[in-house]
Design a protein around this motif. Structure first.
Motif, PDB file in Angstrom:
ATOM      1  N   ARG A 347       0.831  -1.206   0.000  1.00  0.00           N
ATOM      2  CA  ARG A 347       0.000   0.000   0.000  1.00  0.00           C
ATOM      3  C   ARG A 347       0.864   1.254   0.000  1.00  0.00           C
ATOM      4  O   ARG A 347       0.511   2.263  -0.640  1.00  0.00           O
ATOM      5  CB  ARG A 347      -0.928  -0.004   1.207  1.00  0.00           C
ATOM      6  CG  ARG A 347      -1.996  -1.095   1.153  1.00  0.00           C
ATOM      7  CD  ARG A 347      -3.004  -0.920   2.277  1.00  0.00           C
ATOM      8  NE  ARG A 347      -4.002  -1.981   2.265  1.00  0.00           N
ATOM      9  CZ  ARG A 347      -5.057  -2.016   3.071  1.00  0.00           C
ATOM     10  NH1 ARG A 347      -5.232  -1.048   3.966  1.00  0.00           N
ATOM     11  NH2 ARG A 347      -5.915  -3.002   3.007  1.00  0.00           N
ATOM     12  N   ARG A 348       1.968   1.223   0.716  1.00  0.00           N
ATOM     13  CA  ARG A 348       2.859   2.385   0.722  1.00  0.00           C
ATOM     14  C   ARG A 348       3.426   2.640  -0.672  1.00  0.00           C
ATOM     15  O   ARG A 348       3.504   3.782  -1.136  1.00  0.00           O
ATOM     16  CB  ARG A 348       4.005   2.165   1.710  1.00  0.00           C
ATOM     17  CG  ARG A 348       3.579   2.064   3.174  1.00  0.00           C
ATOM     18  CD  ARG A 348       4.767   1.751   4.053  1.00  0.00           C
ATOM     19  NE  ARG A 348       5.755   2.814   4.020  1.00  0.00           N
ATOM     20  CZ  ARG A 348       7.028   2.658   4.377  1.00  0.00           C
ATOM     21  NH1 ARG A 348       7.481   1.465   4.728  1.00  0.00           N
ATOM     22  NH2 ARG A 348       7.863   3.673   4.336  1.00  0.00           N
ATOM     23  N   ILE A 349       3.832   1.531  -1.338  1.00  0.00           N
ATOM     24  CA  ILE A 349       4.384   1.654  -2.685  1.00  0.00           C
ATOM     25  C   ILE A 349       3.320   2.168  -3.649  1.00  0.00           C
ATOM     26  O   ILE A 349       3.587   3.024  -4.507  1.00  0.00           O
ATOM     27  CB  ILE A 349       4.946   0.301  -3.151  1.00  0.00           C
ATOM     28  CG1 ILE A 349       6.167  -0.078  -2.297  1.00  0.00           C
ATOM     29  CG2 ILE A 349       5.301   0.342  -4.633  1.00  0.00           C
ATOM     30  CD1 ILE A 349       6.637  -1.495  -2.500  1.00  0.00           C
ATOM     31  N   GLU A 350       2.099   1.653  -3.499  1.00  0.00           N
ATOM     32  CA  GLU A 350       1.004   2.110  -4.354  1.00  0.00           C
ATOM     33  C   GLU A 350       0.755   3.609  -4.162  1.00  0.00           C
ATOM     34  O   GLU A 350       0.590   4.358  -5.144  1.00  0.00           O
ATOM     35  CB  GLU A 350      -0.265   1.331  -4.030  1.00  0.00           C
ATOM     36  CG  GLU A 350      -1.464   1.707  -4.897  1.00  0.00           C
ATOM     37  CD  GLU A 350      -2.717   0.956  -4.507  1.00  0.00           C
ATOM     38  OE1 GLU A 350      -3.755   1.190  -5.150  1.00  0.00           O
ATOM     39  OE2 GLU A 350      -2.662   0.157  -3.553  1.00  0.00           O
ATOM     40  N   SER A 351       0.750   4.043  -2.903  1.00  0.00           N
ATOM     41  CA  SER A 351       0.540   5.463  -2.622  1.00  0.00           C
ATOM     42  C   SER A 351       1.690   6.311  -3.153  1.00  0.00           C
ATOM     43  O   SER A 351       1.492   7.396  -3.711  1.00  0.00           O
ATOM     44  CB  SER A 351       0.385   5.666  -1.111  1.00  0.00           C
ATOM     45  OG  SER A 351       0.179   7.024  -0.793  1.00  0.00           O
TER      46      SER A 351
END
Length: 382
Positions: A347-351
């Motif tokens: 999720r961090r990478i997606e954000s």
């Protein structure tokens, strides 16, 4: 099981070379477990041995009792207690007490006994050890469950034996059997609804048996009405991680030869008897991870695919590298290997990527808003 649920721990025989003070070696073992507890590792399994000079913990229960006072969350198991060496009634009583002292953090790993030199000193024939392990598991589980037992075998007897102290909060502590290449441990695990510690996962034969032995355990569990839980399936193998593979290889050279010499004291085949060997061969054969974060993740994927999912990865605490570099490896595994395998940063990478993909739009909006604020302020002053 999902990858996000995978637990991590160590299997501590321990291995200590003959050129170090044994008292300080034991203290270093405590310090390592304290360090792992702070990093968030889940389990530590402590061995029992009585000969050879390298593996110097004779009573894993004593070690666990002290380690529990130094830690807050990590679970601590006998890895393993050699069942044929102890009267089962006394074993059950010690484990129940340890269960209370650790407030439920104690685990009970049980095996037939690894070093034949230990059995020789006790006058125990090697061919009897697996049968004795099975007999011990049977009465220990029943005692911990509150049964009153009268039994007689060729090596122990009980008369109306019952435990005066039940388990902590009335729940039997987690019990796990060792599993190597033979199906013996898998049969016991399934029959009694226990966990499995696959201590030979690094060897070719042990790796090949991972899925078949788990299938045997599941089949036995189904017959006994005790379904197996993959959370109780543990694999043990060596991992040492550094920034580069070359660095990792250089670091393990500190103590590898001493450990290898000890392996030849145990068996004429040396490290090959347990599927290990020269560092280069272990890397090529995927018997051990001596390399990078990506190498470690790839090995975890390999084990995951072979088993269909398992509960805990136990890293062999082998003392091939210096204590400082060993801690760095465990730190790197916790900070980078674990989250990468479990995709914890997805999720961090997606954000992060979403922000970058839209940075022009977002930056223009910020500039426009700032300009409008300036213009509004100017209009008020006019």
């Amino acid at each position: 099981m999902t990858k996000a649920e995978l637990r991590y721990g160590i299997f501590l025989p321990p291995f200590h070379a003959l050129d170090e003070d044994p008292t300080l070696c034991l203290q270093r073992d405590f310090e390592l477990i304290e360090f792992l507890d702070r990093l968030g590792y889940d389990e530590a399994w402590i061995g029992e041995h009585h000969s050879g000079g390298f593996e110097i913990i004779a009573s894993p229960e004593l070690f666990i009792a002290a380690a529990a006072e130094r830690t807050t969350r990590i679970k601590l198991g006998t890895g393993v207690m050699s069942a044929p060496y102890h009267h089962p009634f006394m074993t059950a009583g010690r484990m129940a007490q340890l269960d209370h002292q650790t407030k439920g953090r104690a685990m009970f790993g049980i095996g037939p006994g690894l070093l034949n030199s230990d059995a020789q000193m006790l006058g125990i024939r090697a061919e009897t050890q697996r049968d004795r392990m099975g007999e011990a598991v049977d009465v220990i589980t029943r005692l911990l469950d509150g049964e009153i037992i009268t039994a007689k075998t060729e090596w122990f007897e009980m008369h109306n034996a019952r435990m005066q102290l039940g388990p902590y909060k009335g729940r039997r502590p987690h019990i796990a059997c060792t599993s190597t290449v033979t199906p013996n441990g898998a049969v016991l695990a399934g029959k009694y609804g226990l966990g499995m510690v696959c201590v030979a996962a690094a060897s070719l034969a042990g790796y090949s048996a991972l899925d078949t032995n788990w299938a045997i355990a599941c089949a036995e569990g189904e017959k006994a009405g005790k379904p197996m839980d993959r959370a109780g399936l543990r694999l043990m193998a060596p991992f040492h991680v550094a920034e580069t593979r070359e660095q990792a290889i250089a670091e393990v050279s500190w103590g590898f030869d001493k450990w290898s010499d000890y392996a030849y004291q145990i068996s004429p085949q040396g490290p090959a008897s347990i599927g290990l060997g020269p560092v280069k061969d272990m890397i090529e054969n995927q018997a051990a991870v001596i390399g990078t974060v990506d190498d470690a993740v790839a090995q975890l994927e390999r084990y995951w695919d072979k088993t269909g999912g398992f509960g805990c990865m136990l890293i062999l605490a082998q003392n091939w590298a210096t204590p400082e570099n060993t801690k760095k490896s465990f730190d790197l595994i916790a900070r980078q290997v674990m989250p990468k395998f479990a995709a914890r940063n997805a999720r961090r990478i997606e954000s992060y990527n979403w922000m970058g993909d839209n940075r022009v739009e977002f930056a223009n909006a910020t500039r426009t808003a700032s300009q409008l604020a300036i213009e509004k302020h100017a209009a008020k002053g006019a």
